[in-house]
Design a protein around this motif. Structure first.
Motif, PDB file in Angstrom:
ATOM      1  N   LEU A   1       0.918  -1.083   0.285  1.00  0.00           N
ATOM      2  CA  LEU A   1       0.074  -0.111  -0.119  1.00  0.00           C
ATOM      3  C   LEU A   1       1.068   1.202  -0.036  1.00  0.00           C
ATOM      4  N   VAL A   2       0.767   1.906  -0.945  1.00  0.00           N
ATOM      5  CA  VAL A   2       1.618   3.234  -1.133  1.00  0.00           C
ATOM      6  C   VAL A   2       0.967   4.413  -1.618  1.00  0.00           C
ATOM      7  N   CYS A   3       1.326   5.598  -1.047  1.00  0.00           N
ATOM      8  CA  CYS A   3       0.620   6.817  -1.366  1.00  0.00           C
ATOM      9  C   CYS A   3       1.380   7.461  -2.132  1.00  0.00           C
ATOM     10  N   SER A   4       0.828   8.283  -3.222  1.00  0.00           N
ATOM     11  CA  SER A   4       1.562   9.167  -4.114  1.00  0.00           C
ATOM     12  C   SER A   4       2.304  10.257  -3.515  1.00  0.00           C
ATOM     13  N   PRO A   5       3.124  10.749  -4.166  1.00  0.00           N
ATOM     14  CA  PRO A   5       3.936  12.094  -3.585  1.00  0.00           C
ATOM     15  C   PRO A   5       2.862  13.193  -3.074  1.00  0.00           C
ATOM     16  N   ASP A   6       2.172  13.489  -3.983  1.00  0.00           N
ATOM     17  CA  ASP A   6       1.157  14.671  -3.622  1.00  0.00           C
ATOM     18  C   ASP A   6       0.058  14.355  -2.550  1.00  0.00           C
ATOM     19  N   GLY A   7      -0.182  12.941  -2.196  1.00  0.00           N
ATOM     20  CA  GLY A   7      -1.278  12.428  -1.378  1.00  0.00           C
ATOM     21  C   GLY A   7      -2.333  12.201  -1.950  1.00  0.00           C
ATOM     22  N   ARG A   8      -2.638  12.427  -3.362  1.00  0.00           N
ATOM     23  CA  ARG A   8      -4.042  12.373  -4.019  1.00  0.00           C
ATOM     24  C   ARG A   8      -4.274  11.021  -4.259  1.00  0.00           C
TER      25      ARG A   8
ATOM     26  N   THR B   1       4.347  -7.757  -5.051  1.00  0.00           N
ATOM     27  CA  THR B   1       4.768  -7.848  -3.548  1.00  0.00           C
ATOM     28  C   THR B   1       5.402  -6.421  -3.126  1.00  0.00           C
ATOM     29  N   LYS B   2       5.748  -5.550  -4.264  1.00  0.00           N
ATOM     30  CA  LYS B   2       6.475  -4.204  -4.330  1.00  0.00           C
ATOM     31  C   LYS B   2       5.791  -3.446  -5.149  1.00  0.00           C
ATOM     32  N   ALA B   3       5.709  -2.021  -4.706  1.00  0.00           N
ATOM     33  CA  ALA B   3       5.324  -1.088  -5.565  1.00  0.00           C
ATOM     34  C   ALA B   3       5.883   0.413  -5.179  1.00  0.00           C
ATOM     35  N   CYS B   4       5.845   1.365  -5.907  1.00  0.00           N
ATOM     36  CA  CYS B   4       6.423   2.707  -5.654  1.00  0.00           C
ATOM     37  C   CYS B   4       5.907   3.817  -6.607  1.00  0.00           C
ATOM     38  N   PHE B   5       5.738   4.851  -6.416  1.00  0.00           N
ATOM     39  CA  PHE B   5       5.476   6.094  -7.168  1.00  0.00           C
ATOM     40  C   PHE B   5       6.693   6.615  -7.722  1.00  0.00           C
ATOM     41  N   SER B   6       6.558   7.041  -9.064  1.00  0.00           N
ATOM     42  CA  SER B   6       7.744   7.934  -9.283  1.00  0.00           C
ATOM     43  C   SER B   6       7.539   9.249  -8.417  1.00  0.00           C
TER      44      SER B   6
ATOM     45  N   ASP C   1       3.758  10.175 -11.871  1.00  0.00           N
ATOM     46  CA  ASP C   1       2.996  10.019 -13.024  1.00  0.00           C
ATOM     47  C   ASP C   1       3.068   8.306 -13.420  1.00  0.00           C
ATOM     48  N   TYR C   2       3.932   7.883 -12.700  1.00  0.00           N
ATOM     49  CA  TYR C   2       4.166   6.158 -12.671  1.00  0.00           C
ATOM     50  C   TYR C   2       4.103   5.684 -11.780  1.00  0.00           C
ATOM     51  N   ILE C   3       3.809   4.334 -11.687  1.00  0.00           N
ATOM     52  CA  ILE C   3       3.907   3.183 -10.615  1.00  0.00           C
ATOM     53  C   ILE C   3       4.703   2.299 -11.004  1.00  0.00           C
ATOM     54  N   ALA C   4       5.906   1.751 -10.275  1.00  0.00           N
ATOM     55  CA  ALA C   4       6.615   0.346 -10.430  1.00  0.00           C
ATOM     56  C   ALA C   4       6.227  -0.401  -9.643  1.00  0.00           C
TER      57      ALA C   4
ATOM     58  N   ILE D   1      12.160  -1.651  -5.107  1.00  0.00           N
ATOM     59  CA  ILE D   1      11.929  -0.873  -6.237  1.00  0.00           C
ATOM     60  C   ILE D   1      12.221   0.441  -5.609  1.00  0.00           C
ATOM     61  N   ILE D   2      12.831   1.347  -6.306  1.00  0.00           N
ATOM     62  CA  ILE D   2      12.816   2.683  -6.096  1.00  0.00           C
ATOM     63  C   ILE D   2      13.141   3.570  -7.432  1.00  0.00           C
TER      64      ILE D   2
END
Length: 123
Positions: free
Chosen positions: A8-15, A50-55, A59-62, A93-94
Motif C-alpha cells: 500500500l503506497v501513497c502518491s507523492p502529492d497524497g492524492r 509484492t512491491k510498489a512505488c510511485f515516481s 506519473d508512474y507506478i513501478a 523498487i525505487i
C-alpha cells in the motif's frame, strides 16, 4: 481485491493510493473519497505483486512480482514496460529523487538500474 493486500503506497502529492495484492492485481484509489480510479491485472505469470512505488512526480507506478518489474502510467493504468532481468524475486523498487532512474534489487543480490529516458521517450 480477491486476496490479501501486500503493498500500500501513497502518491507523492497524497492524492492517490495504490494497493497491490496476492491476487495479481494493482488498484489506484482516490485518497480523497476512496473511489477506484483504475484497476488492472499484472504480473499474471510471476504471481502476487509484492512491491510498489510511485515516481517522484506521481506519473508512474513501478511494481514487482517474482523476478519481474512492471512500469504503469498512473493516469490510466497502461503498462509502459515489463522488465525481467532478475533471476530471483524482487526485494526492492525505487525511483531516483529526480525520477530519471528506476532501480530494483532481488533476493539473489542483483541490482538493475534503468534510465527512464530509455523506457519512456522524451522523459
Amino acid at each position: 481485491h480477491d486476496n490479501g493486500v501486500i503493498s500500500l503506497v501513497c502518491s507523492p502529492d497524497g492524492r492517490w493510493v495504490t494497493s497491490s495484492s496476492e491476487d495479481h492485481t494493482i488498484i489506484l484509489w482516490s485518497a480523497k473519497d476512496g473511489s477506484v480510479a483504475w484497476d488492472g491485472i499484472g504480473h499474471t505469470l510471476s504471481g502476487k505483486i509484492t512491491k510498489a512505488c510511485f515516481s517522484p512526480n506521481g506519473d508512474y507506478i513501478a511494481t514487482g512480482s517474482g523476478p519481474s518489474v512492471r512500469l504503469w502510467r498512473a493516469v490510466d493504468g497502461s503498462c509502459m514496460g515489463v522488465f525481467s532481468e532478475h533471476r530471483a524475486p524482487v526485494s526492492h523498487i525505487i525511483f531516483s529523487r529526480n525520477g530519471e532512474t528506476l532501480c530494483s534489487s532481488a533476493q539473489d543480490g542483483s541490482v538493475c538500474i534503468r534510465q527512464m529516458r530509455d523506457i519512456i521517450p522524451r522523459h
